[in-house]
Design an enzyme around this catalytic site. Structure first.
Site, PDB file in Angstrom:
ATOM      1  CG  MET B   1      -6.490  -0.857  -3.087  1.00 31.08           C
ATOM      2  SD  MET B   1      -6.974   0.861  -3.264  1.00 31.08           S
ATOM      3  CE  MET B   1      -7.029   1.416  -1.599  1.00 31.08           C
ATOM      4  CB  CYS B   2      -5.208  -6.312  -1.198  1.00 31.84           C
ATOM      5  SG  CYS B   2      -6.727  -7.257  -1.109  1.00 31.84           S
ATOM      6  N   GLY B   3      -3.337  -4.410   0.465  1.00 31.03           N
ATOM      7  CA  GLY B   3      -1.970  -3.935   0.625  1.00 31.03           C
ATOM      8  C   GLY B   3      -1.085  -5.117   0.952  1.00 31.03           C
TER       9      GLY B   3
END
Lengths: 233, 291
Positions: B1-3
């Site tokens: 996912m990662c932000g």
């Protein structure tokens, strides 16, 4: 400030779970029909899974999947909505006063989704009976595999509109960048104009005329089984 | 996912708050990436000096080698070496031969780059992000999906002076791009696909492209899913792949331009209530330059 007959839930002091639990607990004949959600701050899954005829106003921007699975309720977002607003709605109404992100109204079976601003990519993807009115423009791949319902767009549509579409009806007033596989322009008949009139009125657009729109839908060459193509299945 | 997050200030009055604002944005994105975090901050600089961001242990033993000419600021596992330009080669040579255990992860006149395994709030605290000032910065919270949870795999990636990139997504042609870029002298320190994207942009910039032109070209040459936020000494840019697979929200006011994977990351910014909040369009480059 909300009038005194509102139930106010302030998400600066309450949790989102508390909000959704209160809304889920409402009976079909509840007298607590007006709700206001303060400080939403873009949280996800606000006012999801409602099943009573109440109005919920969200005082700001909402995150992902706002008003998902809605039945009966009217939900107003006084800002932008994130990915998947009104996803899988069954009935009721969702009104986004700002822009909506991707997949607005995805897979929804019924109800009305009105977006005052623009909607991003994949608006109405796999729509199954929902009516969607977008006052601005929509992004690419909108109504991909749309099965039924109406998508009305006052602005423009992005690439591959209605790709692999089934029986959803698409009405666009502006330019369409490109049509997806098996999606074609179709005649705007009286019955469609009547549908458009009803939808435009419900979306608060009495001055917009059905004649201004073009209709798009399925050429029906892609989804029927042809024995000549049997080897391809 | 990662932000991923980014903040580019137009208003000088906000510069002392850059770090604290960025730290707040990064912490909100913990849900999208609890494995590691990193950030690059463009702070003060000296035209006669280059800043080397070095990562490793035993950082306090660097300073004695060069006396007062080189200042070393240690922050947890990283150190910023401020080196007079004419000493840069000597310092790099010394690091390579005497301290091969250390890794230089960022170079430039103004950039400082920090990344570490752990929760974003802890990483930000360890490096003292909240106390940093600057004109712009970018950050990343990682949910490792295709490679191990290591500091090497953390973003941002920096492959050129004062350049850095954070990436949400995955590239499918990074191997062939790497084979094309390495003979051009673009050096990669990891096997990470995002570092290849950073290297591609460094190559384009070196060939004379503007930041916006480099990103335009990446839309043709990079295959896969990506939202990139990119920093240069004076610039800040955002681009998404043509399918816009990965989420992105931006806000612009007279004071700043801000990017977040989700709107939630932006709610702590001053004046956000009246900002123009918009979703960047697929395959469109958004770029800003400092005046």
């Amino acid at each position: 400030m909300a009038p005194s007959d509102y139930n106010v839930v302030d998400l600066a002091t309450s949790t989102k779970r508390e909000l959704n639990q209160q809304l889920h607990a409402l009976a079909a004949n509840t007298n607590e029909t007006l709700w206001r959600v303060e400080n939403p701050q873009g949280q996800h899954a606000l006012a999801v899974g409602l099943d009573s005829p109440v109005t919920v106003e969200i005082a700001g921007h909402a995150g992902y999947y706002c008003a998902g699975m809605n039945k009966q309720a009217t939900i107003v977002v006084e800002g932008n909505a994130g990915v998947g607003v009104a996803e899988n709605m069954m009935s009721g109404k969702v009104h986004v006063k700002g822009d909506a992100s991707q997949s607005a109204g995805a897979t929804a079976h019924g109800g009305l989704l009105v977006i005052d601003g623009d909607a991003s990519a994949r608006c109405g993807i796999s729509m199954k009976g929902i009516d969607i009115v977008v006052k601005g423009s929509i992004g690419p791949m909108s109504a991909f595999m749309g099965q039924s319902g109406n998508l009305v767009v006052l602005g423009d549509a992005g690439d591959a509109l209605g790709d692999s579409i089934y029986e959803a009806k698409l009405f666009v007033r502006g330019k369409v960048k490109s049509l997806g596989a098996d999606c074609i322009e179709k005649d705007l008949r009286d019955e469609h104009k009547a549908d458009l009139r009803r939808l435009l009125d419900e979306a608060g657009l009495p001055d917009v005329q059905p004649d201004e729109f073009k209709r798009y839908g399925s050429a029906r060459t892609l989804y029927n089984f042809h024995v000549d193509n049997a080897a391809a299945y | 996912m990662c932000g991923i997050v980014g903040l580019f200030l137009k208003d000088k009055a906000l510069e002392p708050q850059l770090g604290s604002l960025l730290a707040g944005m990064l912490e909100v994105m913990t849900d999208r990436g609890p494995d590691s975090a990193g950030f690059a901050v463009y702070g003060g600089g000296n035209a006669d000096h280059v800043k080397l961001t070095v990562r490793g242990a035993g950082l306090d033993r660097i300073v004695n080698q060069f006396g007062k000419a080189v200042t070393v600021t240690v922050r947890d596992t990283h150190a910023i070496l401020s080196v007079p330009i004419d000493l840069e080669e000597r310092v790099r040579g010394w690091l390579a031969t005497e301290r091969p255990d250390l890794v230089v992860i960022g170079t430039g006149q103004r950039i400082e780059l920090y990344k570490e395994v752990g929760l974003p709030a802890d990483v930000a605290t360890r490096f003292g992000l909240a106390g940093m000032s600057g004109t712009h910065g970018i950050g990343h919270t990682r949910m490792a999906t295709e490679s191990a949870v290591t500091t090497d795999g953390a973003h941002p990636f920096s492959t050129g002076a004062d350049q850095c990139l954070v990436h949400n997504g995955s590239l499918s042609n990074h191997r062939s791009l790497r084979r094309m870029l390495e003979p051009q002298g673009i050096h990669f320190a990891t096997d990470n696909d995002s570092e290849v994207a950073a290297g591609y942009l460094s190559w384009k910039l070196r060939e004379g492209a503007t930041l916006a032109q480099a990103l335009e070209a990446s839309l043709d040459d990079l295959d896969g899913f990506f939202t990139f936020v990119v920093g240069t000494e004076s610039g800040f840019a955002v681009v998404r792949d043509p399918i816009s697979c990965k989420p992105a929200v931006m806000a612009e006011t007279d004071q700043y331009v801000a990017f977040g994977s989700e709107y939630r990351a932006l709610v702590g910014l001053p004046g956000i209530e009246n900002a123009r909040v918009f979703e960047p369009e697929p395959a469109r480059v958004y770029a800003w330059e400092r005046n």
